[in-house]
Design an enzyme around this catalytic site. Structure first.
Site, PDB file in Angstrom:
ATOM      1  CE  LYS A  68      -4.102   1.876   0.548  1.00  0.00           C
ATOM      2  NZ  LYS A  68      -3.752   2.769  -0.566  1.00  0.00           N
ATOM      3  CE  LYS A  92       3.590   6.701   6.401  1.00  0.00           C
ATOM      4  NZ  LYS A  92       3.191   7.659   5.335  1.00  0.00           N
ATOM      5  CE  LYS A 104       4.545   7.699  -1.279  1.00  0.00           C
ATOM      6  NZ  LYS A 104       3.969   7.900   0.065  1.00  0.00           N
TER       7      LYS A 104
HETATM    8  N1  GLU Z   1       0.591   8.933   0.469  1.00  0.00           N
HETATM    9  C1  GLU Z   1       0.122   8.714   1.796  1.00  0.00           C
HETATM   10  C2  GLU Z   1       1.271   8.349   2.719  1.00  0.00           C
HETATM   11  O1  GLU Z   1       2.407   8.651   2.441  1.00  0.00           O
HETATM   12  C3  GLU Z   1      -1.044   7.759   1.875  1.00  0.00           C
HETATM   13  C4  GLU Z   1      -0.806   6.382   1.378  1.00  0.00           C
HETATM   14  C5  GLU Z   1      -2.076   5.551   1.285  1.00  0.00           C
HETATM   15  O2  GLU Z   1      -3.128   6.036   1.628  1.00  0.00           O
HETATM   16  O3  GLU Z   1      -1.967   4.411   0.844  1.00  0.00           O
HETATM   17  O4  GLU Z   1       1.076   7.823   3.791  1.00  0.00           O
END
Ligand code: GLU
Length: 427
Positions: A68, A92, A104
Site C-alpha cells: 500500500k 508505517k 510507493k
Molecule cells: N501517500 C500517503 C502516505 O504517504 C497515503 C498512502 C495511502 O493512503 O496508501 O502515507
C-alpha cells in the site's frame, strides 16, 4: 548523508534493531525492496506532440498483506526516492497495525505544466503499464504529493476497464461517488492532530500557550494548520513552495486557506485582502520558517528539509513530521542532542493510510460508513498506537522515532518469521 535516500532510511532500522530480537533473516529481507518497476509512459500532448514520462512503482515488503502506498507527481521523483517512500510505508503500516505491506509510486514531472487532459492521459497510461503489478489483493495505490481524488478516479477507472470489472478496491483516495471514503481527504492531518492532542498534555502543554509553525500548505499542511488553529493553538507561521508568512500574534488560518484557494499562493496574497488588517505580519522564506522559535514545528512539505546543515539552527521544542522523511538521520542526532522531541512520520502522518485502509474495507464489503464512524475509528487507532509507542520510548529510554521502528519491527519480524527462517530449515 549516506549515498542514497534508501540507505539513509535504513539507518533508522539499524538503530531500532538494537532493541528487538527478530531473526536475522527478517532483517535481511527488510533491507531490500521486493520489486521495483520502472516504466516509460508515452503521452500525446494537447499540441499533438508526444512526450515520454518516467514512472515507478515499488513494492517494498508484503509480509503483512498487500502492499500500500501513494503515487506522487513531482519533478524530483527518482527510483531511489520511491524506494525510500515504499520503505517508510512498510514501517508505517506495521506501526499502525494496518494489514498492509508498503509500496510507493511516482512519475517524474512538473504537474503544473500539464493540462487536465494531459494529466488524465498520463494517469491512464501509467496504469496501463503497471496494471499487472497492482490489484486489490496485490498492491493498492493512493494519493500523495500533487495527486488527488480526481487522479485516483481516473486510475481506478482505467484499471477497471483493463480488468473488465469495476474494481474500486484497487485504489484509495477516490472521489466519494466512485467508492471513496468520507474523511479520506482530511485523514492525514486529522491523524496528526490526534497524535498532537495525545502527546502535548504529557508535557503539560495547553493549546492556548503553544505556538506552531507549519511548513507546507497542501492537503496535509493547510488542514493541520486549521485543525490546530480551531483547537486554540497559536499558529504563527505557514508557508507554501513560494514562501510564507509570520505573525507573532497568530495567523487567521481559515482566511489564508480561502485566499490560497482563490489565488494559489500564500506569500503574494496574504496582505492584499482584509484578513491581515490589524495583524502584524512579515514575509518569511521556508528556511526561516524552519528556524523559528516556536513550540511546535510541523514540516508538512517534502523530505530532507532538516539536514545536518540546518539542524543546529532549529529552535522548536517539538517536531511533528507530517511530511514523509523531512528530517535526515544525521539531523536526528543533532536534534536529539539539543533535546528537541521529534515525533516521526511513520506515526504522525499515518492517518492517511489508515483511512485508506478503511476505504478498502468499505469497498470490499460494499457498505459505507458515516464521517463520524471514520473519524471515531481513526482517533481510536492513532491514539492507541501513539500510547504504545510512547510506552516503548520510555521502556528503552529511546526517541519516539526509534520506538516507532521497534514497534513496527516487532510486527514485521513476527510476520516474516511465521513464513520460516533459517532455523526452521536447518533444524
Ligand atoms: N501517500 C500517503 C502516505 O504517504 C497515503 C498512502 C495511502 O493512503 O496508501 O502515507
Amino acid at each position: 548523508m549516506p549515498a542514497t535516500l534508501l540507505a539513509d532510511a535504513n539507518q533508522r532500522l539499524e538503530k531500532a534493531l538494537r532493541y528487538v530480537t527478530i531473526h536475522e533473516d527478517a532483517v535481511e529481507r527488510l533491507t531490500y525492496p521486493k520489486a521495483s518497476l520502472t516504466v516509460s509512459i508515452p503521452v500525446r500532448m494537447d499540441n499533438g506532440s508526444l512526450r515520454v514520462f518516467q514512472g515507478y512503482r515499488v513494492r517494498y515488503d508484503d509480509s503483512r498483506g498487500p502492499t500500500k502506498g501513494g503515487i506522487r507527481f513531482h519533478p524530483n521523483v527518482t527510483l531511489d526516492e520511491v524506494q525510500s517512500l515504499a520503505f517508510w510505508m512498510t514501517f508505517k503500516c506495521a506501526a499502525l497495525n494496518i494489514p498492509f505491506g508498503g509500496a510507493k509510486g511516482g512519475i517524474t514531472l512538473n504537474p503544473k505544466e500539464l493540462s487536465k487532459f494531459e494529466l488524465e492521459r498520463l494517469s491512464r497510461g501509467y496504469i496501463d503499464l503497471i496494471a499487472d503489478f497492482i490489484g486489490p489483493d496485490v498492491d493498492i495505490p493512493a494519493p500523495d504529493v500533487y495527486t488527488n481524488p480526481m487522479i485516483m478516479g481516473w486510475m481506478m477507472d482505467q484499471y477497471s476497464t483493463i480488468r473488465r470489472q469495476i474494481t474500486p478496491a484497487v485504489v484509495t483516495g477516490k472521489p466519494i461517488t466512485m467508492g471513496g471514503s468520507l474523511g479520506r481527504e482530511t485523514a492525514t492531518a486529522m491523524g496528526a492532530f490526534f497524535v498532537i492532542q495525545t502527546i502535548m498534555p504529557k508535557f503539560g502543554r495547553r493549546p492556548t500557550d503553544t505556538t506552531v509553525a507549519v511548513q507546507g500548505f497542501g492537503n496535509a499542511g493547510a488542514v493541520i494548520a486549521e485543525l490546530l488553529y480551531r483547537a486554540g493553538y497559536r499558529v504563527v507561521a505557514v508557508s507554501d513552495s513560494q514562501g510564507g508568512v509570520y505573525s507573532e500574534q497568530g495567523l487567521d488560518i481559515p482566511s489564508i486557506r480561502k485566499l490560497k484557494e482563490a489565488t494559489r499562493g500564500i506569500k503574494a496574497v496574504y496582505c492584499e485582502g482584509t484578513v491581515c488588517s490589524g495583524i502584524n505580519h512579515e514575509a518569511i522564506s521556508n528556511a526561516e520558517l524552519l528556524e523559528l522559535d516556536v513550540d511546535i514545528l510541523v514540516p508538512a512539505a517534502l523530505e530532507n528539509q532538516i539536514t545536518d546543515d540546518n539542524a543546529d539552527a532549529i529552535k522548536a521544542r517539538y517536531i511533528f513530521e507530517v511530511a514523509n522523511g523531512p528530517i535526515t538521520s544525521a539531523a536526528d542526532v543533532i536534534l536529539e542532542a539539543k533535546n528537541i522531541q521529534v515525533f516521526p512520520d511513520i506515526l504522525v502522518n499515518a492517518g492517511g493510510v489508515t483511512v485508506s485502509y478503511f476505504e478498502w474495507v468499505q469497498n470490499r464489503s460494499g457498505y459505507y460508513w458515516s464521517l463520524e464512524e471514520v473519524n471515531h475509528r481513526l482517533k481510536e487507532k492513532m491514539t492507541s498506537e501513539t500510547e504504545l509507542i510512547w510506552a516503548i520510548a520510555h521502556e528503552f529510554s529511546c526517541s519516539m522515532r526509534t520506538a516507532a521502528y521497534i514497534h513496527a519491527l516487532n510486527r514485521l519480524g513476527e510476520a516474516i518469521e511465521a513464513k520460516g527462517t533459517r532455523d526452521d530449515y536447518t533444524s
